[in-house]
Design an enzyme around this catalytic site. Structure first.
Site, short mmCIF file in Angstrom:
data_model
loop_
_atom_site.label_atom_id
_atom_site.label_comp_id
_atom_site.label_asym_id
_atom_site.label_seq_id
_atom_site.Cartn_x
_atom_site.Cartn_y
_atom_site.Cartn_z
N LYS A 262 15.55 21.84 -10.91
CA LYS A 262 14.77 20.52 -10.94
C LYS A 262 15.75 19.79 -11.89
O LYS A 262 16.53 19.96 -12.78
CB LYS A 262 13.57 20.83 -12.02
CG LYS A 262 12.60 21.78 -11.52
CD LYS A 262 11.85 20.95 -10.30
CE LYS A 262 10.56 20.35 -11.34
NZ LYS A 262 9.54 19.97 -10.72
N SER B 147 14.45 21.73 -16.21
CA SER B 147 13.14 22.39 -16.17
C SER B 147 13.59 23.74 -16.89
O SER B 147 14.63 24.33 -16.64
CB SER B 147 12.39 22.53 -14.87
OG SER B 147 11.61 24.01 -15.20
N GLU C 48 9.50 8.69 -16.67
CA GLU C 48 7.94 8.86 -16.93
C GLU C 48 7.53 8.38 -18.18
O GLU C 48 6.44 8.10 -18.38
CB GLU C 48 7.88 10.49 -16.55
CG GLU C 48 8.08 10.78 -15.29
CD GLU C 48 8.16 12.38 -14.96
OE1 GLU C 48 7.54 12.74 -13.92
OE2 GLU C 48 8.55 13.12 -15.80
N HIS D 185 0.92 -1.31 0.13
CA HIS D 185 -0.01 0.00 0.04
C HIS D 185 0.92 1.21 -0.07
O HIS D 185 0.42 2.43 0.46
CB HIS D 185 -1.10 0.21 1.30
CG HIS D 185 -1.62 -1.34 1.31
ND1 HIS D 185 -3.09 -1.29 0.84
CD2 HIS D 185 -1.34 -2.17 2.20
CE1 HIS D 185 -3.17 -2.70 1.26
NE2 HIS D 185 -2.36 -3.28 2.11
#
Ligand code: ARG
Length: 470
Positions: A293, A287, A300, A166
């Site tokens: 970043k 970024s 992804e 979980h």
């Protein structure tokens, strides 16, 4: 000047004989597949050479004609490879583009190539030849990824990290054990690919349009030449079958599922909240506005690719469902999904391999998360059962109370004192403190397939034998 019927026929030199009007421009664009099926040129030529050799062996064409067809086709292969080939949408697809060029090159012998075959058995053969190679490459790259994962688990066979259910800290495991979970998934994936390859490996060529042919062809000879186990048994099935592509795309969907799960873990682990790993810079991006970043873009993308890979599977299944025997132009819609799935699954595997090769765990952060998550609570309950003969349900309850105690004291289970524990379990002695340690917990998980470091070492040895040999 009025166009002669020959001029009109030029619109399609291959099947134009029956037609007095040429296709509309719109239809020509719609109908043609050359934009994407030119990728099959090597296999198309390979199939044609084997077919024409068989025609000559069976005295359907002469040896001289075969040799001239063969050398013409080899020249065409070079032309296409060197970008010197003029593809035409008028000639619809790769099969007719090549045949037309062959006739231009070698004249009348070229017109004999299509004896005793059809584009229907030809295209099924081309796709099988193409996919077979791709399956071999993909299977190998999965093996490489398994090797990378196994090497990493060897380095980190005893690095402790939280194991989750979980996405809540469950029990401590080792990083090596966690990575080996993916080695198992990829092992099953390789098995599925090989299984699909086995069933796929029957030659459709010689089934002709749908009913077979009256020429005395030798399909076993062609099957053997092209490395197929045998010719297909039923001509109608052979030209209408795309099961092999669906099987490949299902196998690829499962690969995509597995890789996306690992990708998601990489995203989570590299997030600033977890901070369990550093991804190699090469597979991250910055970024354009936020200078601090470092985004896990490769991970992804791998996480997102199942979208198109499942989509391609659904798309081909939908094209085939309800399609009456045998070939329908519908089936031309098989190619783009097949090619797209193949390219994307290859990219996902290679990028994942690149990332895992240089992934750097941050042990202190993993340990910090372990301390916060009370991951040895199960060990404590088990201790109460084994040493103090408390029934498990009751031990579970008492352990819950000890966890609350740690929570209020804002400390880990490992940092509780014997007095703390005795406030809940009065007859506990010093040995209880041992089981609260992460080290103890992990090392005690010695059941077959469990996470104890010495098990992980055995599992690594075993995995090398099962997956990397040969
Ligand atoms: N380009 C066609 C395809 O990919 C080749 C087979 C054409 N067959 C036919 N009967 N029109 O499906």
């Amino acid at each position: 000047m009025k166009k002669s019927s020959l001029d009109k026929q030029k619109n399609n030199k291959i099947w134009g004989g029956r037609f007095s009007a040429s296709p509309s421009k719109l239809m020509e664009e719609f109908n043609s597949s050359i934009q994407f099926d030119k990728i099959l040129y090597v296999e198309d030529i390979e199939g044609s050479i084997a077919h024409s050799e068989m025609l000559s062996k069976q005295n359907i064409i002469s040896k001289k004609e075969f040799l001239s067809i063969k050398s013409g086709l080899e020249r065409i292969k070079k032309e296409i490879y060197n970008n010197q080939f003029n593809f035409s949408t008028k000639l619809e697809d790769i099969h007719m583009n090549i045949e037309n060029r062959l006739v231009e090159m070698i004249g009348d012998s070229g017109k004999k190539l299509h004896t005793a075959r059809s584009r229907n058995d030809q295209v099924a053969t081309d796709i099988k030849l193409w996919l077979r190679k791709k399956i071999d490459q993909i299977e190998l790259s999965l093996k490489d990824l398994q090797r990378t994962l196994i090497e990493k688990s060897e380095t980190y066979y005893d690095l402790f990290m939280p194991g989750y259910t979980h996405l809540q800290v469950g029990q401590p495991v080792t990083f090596g054990h966690h990575l080996l979970a993916y080695v198992e998934m990829l092992g099953r994936d390789r098995g599925r690919l090989l299984d699909c390859r086995k069933r796929m490996n029957e030659l459709p060529l010689g089934s002709a349009a749908l009913a077979g042919t009256s020429y005395p062809i030798d399909r076993h000879f062609v099957a053997n030449k092209l490395g197929f186990n045998k010719p297909t048994e039923n001509s109608m099935d052979a030209v209408s079958d795309r099961d092999f592509a669906i099987e490949f795309m299902s196998a690829s969907s499962l690969i995509a599922i597995h890789l996306s799960r690992l990708a998601e873990e990489l995203v989570i682990w590299s997030s600033d909240r977890f901070d369990f790993i550093r991804l190699p810079e090469k597979f991250t991006t910055g970024s354009s506005i936020m200078p601090q970043k470092r985004n896990p873009d490769a991970a992804e993308l791998i996480r997102a690719k199942p979208g198109r890979i499942f989509g391609n599977l659904i798309s081909l299944m939908t094209v085939l469902k309800g399609l009456p025997m045998t070939y329908g132009k519908d089936m031309q819609e098989d190619k783009e999904p097949i090619f797209d799935t193949t390219r994307n699954i290859e990219l996902c595997i290679l990028n994942m391999d690149g990332m895992i090769k240089e992934i750097k765990p941050i042990p202190a952060k993993m340990m910090e998360a372990l301390q916060k998550g009370y991951p040895t609570a199960t060990d404590l309950a088990d201790y109460l059962v084994k040493n103090l003969k408390i029934p498990f349900r009751e031990a579970h309850h008492l352990t819950g109370k000890i966890v609350i105690l740690a929570e209020t004291k804002m400390t880990s289970l490992e940092d509780l004192t014997l007095e703390d524990i005795q406030s809940v379990v009065p007859n506990a002695d010093l040995t209880i403190l041992e089981v609260l340690k992460v080290q103890y917990s992990v090392s005690s998980r010695t059941s077959y397939g469990g996470t104890a470091p010495k098990n992980v070492l055995k599992a690594i040895k075993n995995a090398k034998k099962r997956f990397l040999k040969g």
